[in-house]
Design a protein around this motif. Structure first.
Motif, mmCIF file in Angstrom:
data_model
loop_
_atom_site.group_PDB
_atom_site.id
_atom_site.type_symbol
_atom_site.label_atom_id
_atom_site.label_comp_id
_atom_site.label_asym_id
_atom_site.label_seq_id
_atom_site.Cartn_x
_atom_site.Cartn_y
_atom_site.Cartn_z
ATOM 1 N N SER A 140 10.968 -17.458 8.858
ATOM 2 C CA SER A 140 10.274 -16.970 9.613
ATOM 3 C C SER A 140 9.058 -17.436 10.587
ATOM 4 O O SER A 140 7.807 -16.879 10.657
ATOM 5 C CB SER A 140 10.111 -15.147 9.045
ATOM 6 N N GLU B 141 7.528 -12.187 12.548
ATOM 7 C CA GLU B 141 7.705 -13.959 13.009
ATOM 8 C C GLU B 141 6.159 -13.992 12.927
ATOM 9 O O GLU B 141 5.038 -13.391 13.054
ATOM 10 C CB GLU B 141 8.371 -14.415 13.940
ATOM 11 N N LYS C 81 16.033 -17.727 8.913
ATOM 12 C CA LYS C 81 14.931 -17.225 8.334
ATOM 13 C C LYS C 81 14.632 -18.444 6.725
ATOM 14 O O LYS C 81 14.325 -18.806 6.357
ATOM 15 C CB LYS C 81 14.891 -16.084 7.859
#
Length: 350
Positions: free
Chosen positions: A48, A332, A43
């Motif tokens: 993400s 996501e 991330k």
């Protein structure tokens, strides 16, 4: 003794010894900590965002005899196919109109397509504006150069294992040295170069796996695909056991901590083992790429690397939407970039 300190060392330094890697691989009590750390690292660098790359399985013709693969040349039970250029380009155009930024052309290792025809196909696909990844096996330097000049951007050539004894045993009439030479040629030609491992082959140990992972670090690949061994019928390994999925996830996570800014696919084979959670678990342990097959059913069933290969029986457009929704559900989103790894962009000054 807990291996948590070794994981922390790896996360801090991006370097680790083979001995310490073995300890991490053997210690399942550290799994959740390892996965969480790899996910956080993903991330931090991938923000993400997950790259969706459309996979077209253009031919199942193969001249190799790899013991684990259902496409191996001695498998006389398999009906062979080769897509026409018209079909391949048609799939690519559908992918482009559906939102995909990258097309992946995959086949068995053969000369089913002449270099001239392959270059024609590449030039046509390039006109759609998409990036092109090839996974066609071992080729000569001249062939790789021709494909690059015709529009190919990336190349995926998995090493599977760097252990000389296992490589020789499971890859008759093939050379580990030549495999590595091909990877070096690809890097020298400026491809965004990917390799990867097959986890769980018979005789595969933590020690071998640790050395394989360090090979990926040494060669500083831009992409790494790690999949589980799944026994396939009509192969010498048809009666062996399926790989431990947790070990594959650990390999993904360790790779993410060693090579923080590369692309790591959540391989289809993981979802073939665990239909509900395979890809999600991979994403939550460091992966940031999904490569759904958009090959139609009549061809997909024949591209039988292993049994039960996962595929969504949907249109190209709806396949894209399905994965977009799945990513949204786990917090996501689909990346709208061209799909390059951050590592490659930095190295090439892009």
């Amino acid at each position: 003794m807990s291996s948590l300190k070794y994981i922390d060392e790896l996360a801090k330094n991006r370097e680790i010894s083979a001995y310490k890697l073995e300890k991490i691989l053997a210690d399942d009590e550290c799994n959740e900590y390892l996965f969480a750390l790899a996910n956080a690292t993903r991330k931090q660098y991938a923000k993400s965002e997950v790259h969706l790359k459309a996979l077209i399985e253009i031919s199942n013709i193969c001249q190799k005899e790899c013991f684990y693969c259902g496409l191996r040349k001695p498998n006389k039970e398999l009906k062979r196919y080769k897509m026409s250029a018209y079909e391949i380009i048609g799939y690519a155009k559908q992918a482009a109109s559906s939102g995909y930024k990258t097309i992946v052309l995959q086949s068995g290792e053969s000369q089913a397509f002449s270099d001239e025809l392959m270059c024609e196909i590449l030039r046509e696909i390039k006109n759609t504006g998409m990036q092109i990844t090839l996974s066609l096996g071992e080729k000569s330097y001249k062939q790789y150069l021709m494909y690059k000049d015709a529009g190919a951007d990336r190349y995926l050539l998995r090493i599977e294992t760097t252990n000389k004894a296992l490589y020789k045993k499971f890859h008759p009439n093939m050379s580990l040295k030549n495999r590595i030479k091909c990877l070096v040629n690809l890097k020298n030609l400026g491809y965004e170069t990917g390799s990867g491992l097959l986890i769980g082959l018979p005789g595969y140990t933590y020690k071998i796996m640790a050395k394989d992972l360090l090979f990926l670090k040494k060669y500083d690949f831009d992409m790494v695909g790690i999949g589980p061994f799944i026994p396939s019928k009509n192969t010498p390994l048809s009666n062996e056991k399926v790989a431990n999925i947790k070990l594959v996830l650990k390999a993904n996570a360790i790779t993410r901590l060693m090579l923080v800014d590369i692309n790591i696919p959540a391989t289809t084979a993981l979802e073939s083992i665990d239909r509900q959670n395979g890809r999600k678990m991979a994403l939550l342990s460091g992966a940031n790429v999904i490569m759904p097959s958009i090959t139609s059913g009549k061809y997909h069933e024949l591209y039988s690397l292993y049994p039960g290969k996962f595929r969504l029986d949907m249109s190209v457009e709806n396949t894209y939407k399905n994965f977009n929704d799945m990513l949204f559900d786990i917090g996501e989103k689909v990346s709208l970039s061209n799909g390059n790894s951050l590592r490659y962009n930095e190295r090439m000054g892009l």
